[in-house]
Write a protein that holds these residues in place. Structure first.
Motif, PDB file in Angstrom:
ATOM      1  N   ARG A  43       0.928  -1.318  -0.053  1.00 53.96           N
ATOM      2  CA  ARG A  43      -0.326   0.028  -0.167  1.00 53.96           C
ATOM      3  C   ARG A  43       1.028   1.145  -0.065  1.00 53.96           C
ATOM      4  NH1 ARG A  43      -3.150   0.820   4.259  1.00 53.96           N
ATOM      5  NH2 ARG A  43      -2.694  -0.761   5.645  1.00 53.96           N
ATOM      6  N   ALA A  44       2.288   1.134   0.930  1.00 53.60           N
ATOM      7  CA  ALA A  44       2.797   2.747   0.834  1.00 53.60           C
ATOM      8  C   ALA A  44       3.194   2.516  -0.520  1.00 53.60           C
ATOM      9  CB  ALA A  44       3.897   1.793   1.574  1.00 53.60           C
ATOM     10  N   TRP A  45       3.588   1.848  -1.331  1.00 53.79           N
ATOM     11  CA  TRP A  45       4.015   1.634  -2.735  1.00 53.79           C
ATOM     12  C   TRP A  45       2.833   2.595  -3.837  1.00 53.79           C
ATOM     13  CZ3 TRP A  45       7.509   2.248  -5.672  1.00 53.79           C
ATOM     14  CH2 TRP A  45       9.615   2.219  -5.112  1.00 53.79           C
ATOM     15  N   GLU A  46       2.045   1.635  -3.072  1.00 55.88           N
ATOM     16  CA  GLU A  46       0.560   2.656  -4.020  1.00 55.88           C
ATOM     17  C   GLU A  46       0.212   3.712  -4.111  1.00 55.88           C
ATOM     18  OE1 GLU A  46      -2.184  -0.354  -3.242  1.00 55.88           O
ATOM     19  OE2 GLU A  46      -1.999  -1.880  -4.670  1.00 55.88           O
ATOM     20  N   GLY A  47       0.805   4.586  -2.863  1.00 58.29           N
ATOM     21  CA  GLY A  47       1.165   5.338  -2.223  1.00 58.29           C
ATOM     22  C   GLY A  47       1.894   6.194  -3.098  1.00 58.29           C
TER      23      GLY A  47
ATOM     24  N   GLY B  65      -4.817   6.672   6.130  1.00 61.08           N
ATOM     25  CA  GLY B  65      -4.101   7.624   5.616  1.00 61.08           C
ATOM     26  C   GLY B  65      -3.363   7.722   4.137  1.00 61.08           C
ATOM     27  N   VAL B  66      -4.771   6.460   3.755  1.00 59.22           N
ATOM     28  CA  VAL B  66      -4.580   7.338   2.189  1.00 59.22           C
ATOM     29  C   VAL B  66      -5.978   8.379   1.623  1.00 59.22           C
ATOM     30  CG1 VAL B  66      -5.159   6.584  -0.033  1.00 59.22           C
ATOM     31  CG2 VAL B  66      -3.563   4.742   1.728  1.00 59.22           C
ATOM     32  N   SER B  67      -5.240   9.907   0.882  1.00 64.76           N
ATOM     33  CA  SER B  67      -6.131  10.596   0.134  1.00 64.76           C
ATOM     34  C   SER B  67      -7.504  10.211  -0.158  1.00 64.76           C
ATOM     35  CB  SER B  67      -5.550  11.362  -0.121  1.00 64.76           C
ATOM     36  OG  SER B  67      -5.111  11.380  -1.248  1.00 64.76           O
ATOM     37  N   PRO B  68      -8.455  10.929  -0.306  1.00 64.90           N
ATOM     38  CA  PRO B  68      -9.583  10.257  -1.182  1.00 64.90           C
ATOM     39  C   PRO B  68      -9.333  10.203  -2.191  1.00 64.90           C
ATOM     40  CG  PRO B  68     -10.373  11.654   0.911  1.00 64.90           C
ATOM     41  CD  PRO B  68      -9.103  12.070   0.732  1.00 64.90           C
ATOM     42  N   ILE B  69      -8.704  11.256  -3.130  1.00 67.37           N
ATOM     43  CA  ILE B  69      -8.333  11.392  -4.239  1.00 67.37           C
ATOM     44  C   ILE B  69      -7.995  10.096  -4.827  1.00 67.37           C
ATOM     45  CG2 ILE B  69      -6.703  13.041  -4.620  1.00 67.37           C
ATOM     46  CD1 ILE B  69      -9.404  12.428  -7.049  1.00 67.37           C
ATOM     47  N   THR B  70      -6.474  10.122  -4.340  1.00 70.48           N
ATOM     48  CA  THR B  70      -5.970   8.584  -4.314  1.00 70.48           C
ATOM     49  C   THR B  70      -6.352   7.758  -4.405  1.00 70.48           C
ATOM     50  OG1 THR B  70      -3.911  10.395  -3.566  1.00 70.48           O
ATOM     51  CG2 THR B  70      -3.354   7.950  -3.373  1.00 70.48           C
ATOM     52  N   TRP B  71      -7.507   6.832  -3.180  1.00 69.50           N
ATOM     53  CA  TRP B  71      -7.818   6.402  -3.204  1.00 69.50           C
ATOM     54  C   TRP B  71      -9.155   5.708  -4.562  1.00 69.50           C
ATOM     55  CZ3 TRP B  71     -13.228   4.094  -1.933  1.00 69.50           C
ATOM     56  CH2 TRP B  71     -13.675   2.832  -1.612  1.00 69.50           C
ATOM     57  N   LEU B  72      -9.547   6.709  -5.364  1.00 71.03           N
ATOM     58  CA  LEU B  72     -10.328   6.380  -6.108  1.00 71.03           C
ATOM     59  C   LEU B  72      -9.302   6.202  -7.497  1.00 71.03           C
ATOM     60  CD1 LEU B  72     -13.318   9.299  -5.155  1.00 71.03           C
ATOM     61  CD2 LEU B  72     -13.593   7.339  -5.163  1.00 71.03           C
ATOM     62  N   ALA B  73      -8.313   7.590  -7.424  1.00 76.85           N
ATOM     63  CA  ALA B  73      -7.631   6.869  -8.054  1.00 76.85           C
ATOM     64  C   ALA B  73      -6.972   5.746  -8.744  1.00 76.85           C
ATOM     65  CB  ALA B  73      -6.854   8.045  -8.217  1.00 76.85           C
ATOM     66  N   ALA B  74      -7.065   4.629  -7.356  1.00 76.11           N
ATOM     67  CA  ALA B  74      -6.560   3.411  -7.346  1.00 76.11           C
ATOM     68  C   ALA B  74      -7.801   2.898  -7.506  1.00 76.11           C
ATOM     69  CB  ALA B  74      -6.422   3.089  -6.221  1.00 76.11           C
ATOM     70  N   VAL B  75      -8.709   2.958  -7.807  1.00 77.24           N
ATOM     71  CA  VAL B  75      -9.996   2.076  -7.972  1.00 77.24           C
ATOM     72  C   VAL B  75     -10.111   2.421  -9.311  1.00 77.24           C
ATOM     73  CG1 VAL B  75     -12.744   1.707  -7.582  1.00 77.24           C
ATOM     74  CG2 VAL B  75     -11.274   2.588  -5.867  1.00 77.24           C
ATOM     75  N   ALA B  76      -9.678   3.252  -9.943  1.00 77.60           N
ATOM     76  CA  ALA B  76      -9.893   3.704 -11.178  1.00 77.60           C
ATOM     77  C   ALA B  76      -8.910   2.804 -12.127  1.00 77.60           C
ATOM     78  CB  ALA B  76      -9.979   5.114 -11.908  1.00 77.60           C
ATOM     79  N   ARG B  77      -8.565   3.330 -11.842  1.00 70.81           N
ATOM     80  CA  ARG B  77      -6.923   1.999 -12.413  1.00 70.81           C
ATOM     81  C   ARG B  77      -7.176   0.348 -12.075  1.00 70.81           C
ATOM     82  NH1 ARG B  77      -1.943   0.281  -9.876  1.00 70.81           N
ATOM     83  NH2 ARG B  77      -0.818  -0.610 -11.204  1.00 70.81           N
ATOM     84  N   ASN B  78      -7.119   0.167 -10.843  1.00 68.56           N
ATOM     85  CA  ASN B  78      -7.740  -0.920 -11.357  1.00 68.56           C
ATOM     86  C   ASN B  78      -8.731  -1.481 -12.428  1.00 68.56           C
ATOM     87  OD1 ASN B  78      -5.453  -1.101  -9.217  1.00 68.56           O
ATOM     88  ND2 ASN B  78      -6.817  -1.473  -7.684  1.00 68.56           N
ATOM     89  N   ARG B  79      -9.734  -0.811 -11.984  1.00 65.40           N
ATOM     90  CA  ARG B  79     -10.809  -1.620 -13.232  1.00 65.40           C
ATOM     91  C   ARG B  79     -10.647  -1.353 -14.038  1.00 65.40           C
ATOM     92  NH1 ARG B  79     -15.662  -3.557 -11.487  1.00 65.40           N
ATOM     93  NH2 ARG B  79     -15.176  -4.315  -9.304  1.00 65.40           N
ATOM     94  N   ALA B  80      -9.770  -0.279 -14.567  1.00 69.86           N
ATOM     95  CA  ALA B  80      -9.147  -0.096 -15.946  1.00 69.86           C
ATOM     96  C   ALA B  80      -7.755  -0.957 -16.178  1.00 69.86           C
ATOM     97  CB  ALA B  80      -8.108   1.556 -16.303  1.00 69.86           C
ATOM     98  N   LEU B  81      -7.180  -1.499 -15.061  1.00 69.58           N
ATOM     99  CA  LEU B  81      -6.108  -2.704 -15.847  1.00 69.58           C
ATOM    100  C   LEU B  81      -6.903  -3.590 -16.067  1.00 69.58           C
ATOM    101  CD1 LEU B  81      -3.217  -1.284 -13.881  1.00 69.58           C
ATOM    102  CD2 LEU B  81      -3.535  -1.210 -16.054  1.00 69.58           C
ATOM    103  N   ASP B  82      -7.726  -3.890 -14.624  1.00 66.96           N
ATOM    104  CA  ASP B  82      -8.933  -5.111 -15.279  1.00 66.96           C
ATOM    105  C   ASP B  82      -9.236  -5.842 -16.054  1.00 66.96           C
ATOM    106  OD1 ASP B  82      -8.402  -5.889 -12.655  1.00 66.96           O
ATOM    107  OD2 ASP B  82     -10.222  -5.447 -12.047  1.00 66.96           O
ATOM    108  N   ARG B  83     -10.110  -4.723 -16.926  1.00 62.31           N
ATOM    109  CA  ARG B  83     -10.430  -4.881 -17.974  1.00 62.31           C
ATOM    110  C   ARG B  83      -9.472  -4.586 -19.528  1.00 62.31           C
ATOM    111  NH1 ARG B  83     -15.502  -2.246 -20.618  1.00 62.31           N
ATOM    112  NH2 ARG B  83     -16.182  -2.561 -18.606  1.00 62.31           N
ATOM    113  N   LEU B  84      -8.469  -4.103 -19.355  1.00 58.06           N
ATOM    114  CA  LEU B  84      -7.482  -3.718 -20.059  1.00 58.06           C
ATOM    115  C   LEU B  84      -6.665  -5.801 -20.609  1.00 58.06           C
ATOM    116  CD1 LEU B  84      -4.841  -2.511 -22.133  1.00 58.06           C
ATOM    117  CD2 LEU B  84      -4.065  -2.654 -20.053  1.00 58.06           C
ATOM    118  N   ARG B  85      -6.599  -6.003 -19.269  1.00 59.59           N
ATOM    119  CA  ARG B  85      -6.026  -7.539 -19.071  1.00 59.59           C
ATOM    120  C   ARG B  85      -6.905  -8.379 -20.168  1.00 59.59           C
ATOM    121  NH1 ARG B  85      -4.118  -6.399 -13.714  1.00 59.59           N
ATOM    122  NH2 ARG B  85      -1.746  -5.432 -13.876  1.00 59.59           N
TER     123      ARG B  85
END
Lengths: 221, 175
Positions: A43-47, B65-85
């Motif tokens: 998670r730190a790396w993701e961050g 300790g993760v900011s909301p926008i970082t969390w949301l961006a991670a959700v978007a990235r993961n979803r998009a990568l899933d679709r790509l794969r």
């Protein structure tokens, strides 16, 4: 940092980046589930790396994306669809229910594919996004609010404006939920939609009394 | 703070909050999807992202300790990568993998905030091939194997190049 700590951390980075092949990733996923410290390292790396994504310049998505989301999250009561007009008479709650009917009818699997979309930005804040689809001799509009701000104790009302004709009241809009309204079929290029702020319950005698806070025309999709 | 409050209300089933969240973040998340996918698929995935957030906003934990926008961006990235794969699997994983992403990103797109600037500076300090490969993996769902094939390098060399890059990157970000 010792060599093995470094390996541990690099493995976390490799996993966060998706560099491992399917087998490797599956093994590391097990490690992650079993080892809190490793999970924290991932998670730190993701961050660390996510600013790559957060730093991208914004691109406004087309309006139909939100229309699809709004329709999909609306409460589901499909059987009310048949009596849409009847329910409309009961006001906003019923109209919000009716949108679920459209959601069920229009998008059993696929996202909504409306024929045209209009964005009505409000001077009071936020916007309504209207999507239109032809249904026989009528058009069905789904009007979804996004961050809409309307004075308390007032009702936002939607109007159809055609060249050379008096504005036609299409129905009350909601502040938070999508609303379905019907309008007579018209050349979509001629159509202007407008939102006015009316007394609670809507304009008396079907004539707009309040200020127009937003208007827009359709673009074809 | 605003976004965190929004996510809280979304978790409680508040549709207005979802609309507000969409208004505030869809431009950013659409950019993430577009970086990974073509336009039509990006629109589709973006819709999917907000429906996922609608159902799972409760999983966002500000205490981590993760900011909301970082969390949301991670959700978007993961979803998009899933679709790509998923798309690649249909197309056949063994076909020539597109390595166009190895070219450095336009820096102009990354100048928006301090964290991005910092990361970009640190990446610029790495071996250009390592930095390119790290970005390509981040946005392109590339594995060591596909990166090595794309760059016409032995697998072992690609691995050590990227590993060295990752170690230096972390040291730079923490300096």
């Amino acid at each position: 940092m010792s060599g093995s700590d470094e390996d541990f951390d690099v493995l976390a980075a490799e996993y966060a980046l998706g560099l491992l092949d399917e087998q490797g990733a599956a093994r590391v996923a097990e490690l992650r589930a079993a080892d809190k410290k490793f999970d924290a390292a991932v998670r730190a790396w993701e961050g660390r790396l996510m600013p790559l994504a957060v730093g991208l310049e914004e691109v406004a998505p087309p309006a139909h994306v939100w229309a699809g989301i709004a329709a999909a999250v609306a409460p589901a009561r499909p059987r009310l669809w048949d009596s849409l007009k009847f329910w409309r008479g009961f006001g906003l709650g019923a109209a919000a229910v009716a949108v679920a009917a459209v959601a069920m009818v229009v998008m059993p699997r696929a996202p909504v594919a409306p024929a045209a979309v209009a964005a009505l930005e409000l001077s009071s804040g936020g916007e309504y996004v209207a999507t239109a689809e032809r249904a026989g001799s009528e058009m069905v509009l789904v009007v979804s609010p996004a961050g809409v701000s309307v004075p308390a104790q007032k009702s936002p009302e939607l109007w159809l404006i055609l060249p050379g004709q008096a504005p036609l009241a299409l129905g009350l809009l909601a502040r938070a939920a999508p609303v379905v309204v019907k309008m007579p079929a018209a050349d979509i290029a001629d159509v202007t939609l407008a939102v006015s702020i009316e007394p609670l319950g809507g304009a008396p005698d079907g004539k707009a009394t309040g200020p127009v806070v937003g208007s827009g025309k359709f673009s074809l999709l | 703070m605003v976004l965190a409050a929004c996510l809280n209300r979304v978790a409680a089933g508040d549709r207005t909050a979802l609309a507000e969240l969409y208004r505030l973040t869809s431009g950013k998340l659409f950019a993430v999807c577009l970086r990974i996918l073509g336009r039509a698929e990006a629109e589709d995935v973006l819709q999917d992202v907000y429906l996922t957030v609608w159902k799972k906003a409760g999983l966002f934990d500000p205490a981590r300790g993760v900011s909301p926008i970082t969390w949301l961006a991670a959700v978007a990235r993961n979803r998009a990568l899933d679709r790509l794969r998923a798309g690649r699997r249909f197309a056949g994983m063994d076909e020539a993998l597109d390595i166009a992403d190895l070219a450095p990103l336009a820096d102009a797109a990354l100048e928006t905030d301090e964290m991005s600037r910092r990361l970009e500076n640190c990446l610029a300090g790495l071996d250009a091939r390592a930095a390119g490969a790290i970005k390509a993996a981040f946005f392109g769902g590339q594995t060591y194997e596909s990166l090595a094939k794309g760059a016409d390098m032995p697998l072992g060399s690609m691995k050590s190049l990227i590993r060295r890059g990752l170690i230096r990157l972390k040291a730079c970000l923490e300096s």
